[in-house]
Design a protein around this motif. Structure first.
Motif, mmCIF file in Angstrom:
data_model
loop_
_atom_site.group_PDB
_atom_site.id
_atom_site.type_symbol
_atom_site.label_atom_id
_atom_site.label_comp_id
_atom_site.label_asym_id
_atom_site.label_seq_id
_atom_site.Cartn_x
_atom_site.Cartn_y
_atom_site.Cartn_z
ATOM 1 N N MET A 61 0.838 -1.183 0.000
ATOM 2 C CA MET A 61 0.000 0.000 0.000
ATOM 3 C C MET A 61 0.889 1.256 0.000
ATOM 4 O O MET A 61 1.770 1.399 0.823
ATOM 5 N N GLU A 62 0.619 2.124 -0.911
ATOM 6 C CA GLU A 62 1.418 3.333 -1.055
ATOM 7 C C GLU A 62 0.864 4.446 -0.166
ATOM 8 O O GLU A 62 -0.330 4.686 -0.115
ATOM 9 N N ARG A 63 1.758 5.109 0.535
ATOM 10 C CA ARG A 63 1.340 6.240 1.360
ATOM 11 C C ARG A 63 1.558 7.530 0.579
ATOM 12 O O ARG A 63 2.617 7.744 0.003
ATOM 13 N N ARG A 64 0.560 8.334 0.606
ATOM 14 C CA ARG A 64 0.675 9.626 -0.061
ATOM 15 C C ARG A 64 0.924 10.686 0.991
ATOM 16 O O ARG A 64 0.351 10.648 2.074
ATOM 17 N N ARG A 65 1.744 11.627 0.652
ATOM 18 C CA ARG A 65 2.013 12.734 1.553
ATOM 19 C C ARG A 65 1.480 14.006 0.926
ATOM 20 O O ARG A 65 1.623 14.235 -0.260
ATOM 21 N N ASP A 103 -0.688 20.144 3.485
ATOM 22 C CA ASP A 103 -1.061 19.867 4.871
ATOM 23 C C ASP A 103 0.142 19.951 5.800
ATOM 24 O O ASP A 103 0.053 20.489 6.900
ATOM 25 N N VAL A 104 1.261 19.406 5.368
ATOM 26 C CA VAL A 104 2.470 19.452 6.198
ATOM 27 C C VAL A 104 2.927 20.896 6.363
ATOM 28 O O VAL A 104 3.288 21.324 7.470
ATOM 29 N N ALA A 129 -0.228 18.341 10.372
ATOM 30 C CA ALA A 129 1.005 17.856 9.748
ATOM 31 C C ALA A 129 1.063 16.332 9.776
ATOM 32 O O ALA A 129 1.471 15.701 8.795
ATOM 33 N N GLY A 130 0.632 15.731 10.883
ATOM 34 C CA GLY A 130 0.607 14.270 10.973
ATOM 35 C C GLY A 130 -0.328 13.658 9.954
ATOM 36 O O GLY A 130 0.000 12.665 9.298
ATOM 37 N N ILE A 173 0.706 11.052 6.934
ATOM 38 C CA ILE A 173 0.191 9.680 6.961
ATOM 39 C C ILE A 173 -0.831 9.427 5.861
ATOM 40 O O ILE A 173 -0.721 8.469 5.103
ATOM 41 N N ALA A 174 -1.847 10.252 5.795
ATOM 42 C CA ALA A 174 -2.956 9.977 4.874
ATOM 43 C C ALA A 174 -3.295 11.196 4.046
ATOM 44 O O ALA A 174 -4.444 11.596 3.946
#
Length: 153
Positions: free
Chosen positions: A1-5, A9-10, A59-60, A64-65
């Protein structure tokens, strides 16, 4: 599963953490008091801590999602007009008075959008001026002159 950043948001979370941290650091220069008798530094400390917590959560979530969102073109006209309106308000509130300064500021910020017509902008500015006057001058009883010395009233 690929995590997108999500970079927006960060970035937004980081800005919240910086602003909240500045409030916390500034509040530590004042007396905090006790929970039953709070000092002048208690409220800025609590607000700053809440803003830091919110920034960390944003930011979290972005790490993460996050959603991949591309920035569109920057609306430079809107940015310039809103900055101009804020500066206008700050520099003229004491000399023009609350009513004309609020009216011009509201008109400028409404005209920041290219899609708003002049008649709509004037109507929105009039409504905001009346509402602001009722809230701040009448309701909260702020001691701001309605008409300033530049107008001779």
């Amino acid at each position: 599963m690929e995590r997108r950043r999500s970079f927006p948001d960060v970035l937004a979370g980081g800005i919240f953490v910086l602003i909240g941290g500045a409030f916390v650091v500034g509040a530590l220069g004042y007396e905090l008091g006790t929970p039953t008798r709070m000092g002048p530094g208690a409220f800025p400390l609590l607000v700053g801590a809440a803003v830091v917590a919110l920034g960390l959560a944003i930011a979290g979530k972005g790490l993460i999602a996050g959603e991949v969102i591309s920035f569109g073109p920057i609306p430079w006209r809107a940015v310039a007009v809103i900055v101009l309106a804020v500066l206008f308000f700050g520099f003229t509130i004491r000399r023009l008075g609350f009513v004309p300064t609020t009216a011009v500021t509201a008109l400028l910020t409404t005209l920041a959008s290219a899609r708003v017509r002049l008649l709509t902008a004037v109507a929105v500015a009039a409504g905001l001026t009346v509402a602001s006057t009722l809230i701040f001058v009448v309701g909260l009883q702020l001691r701001i002159p309605l008409w300033g010395p530049w107008l001779g009233l």
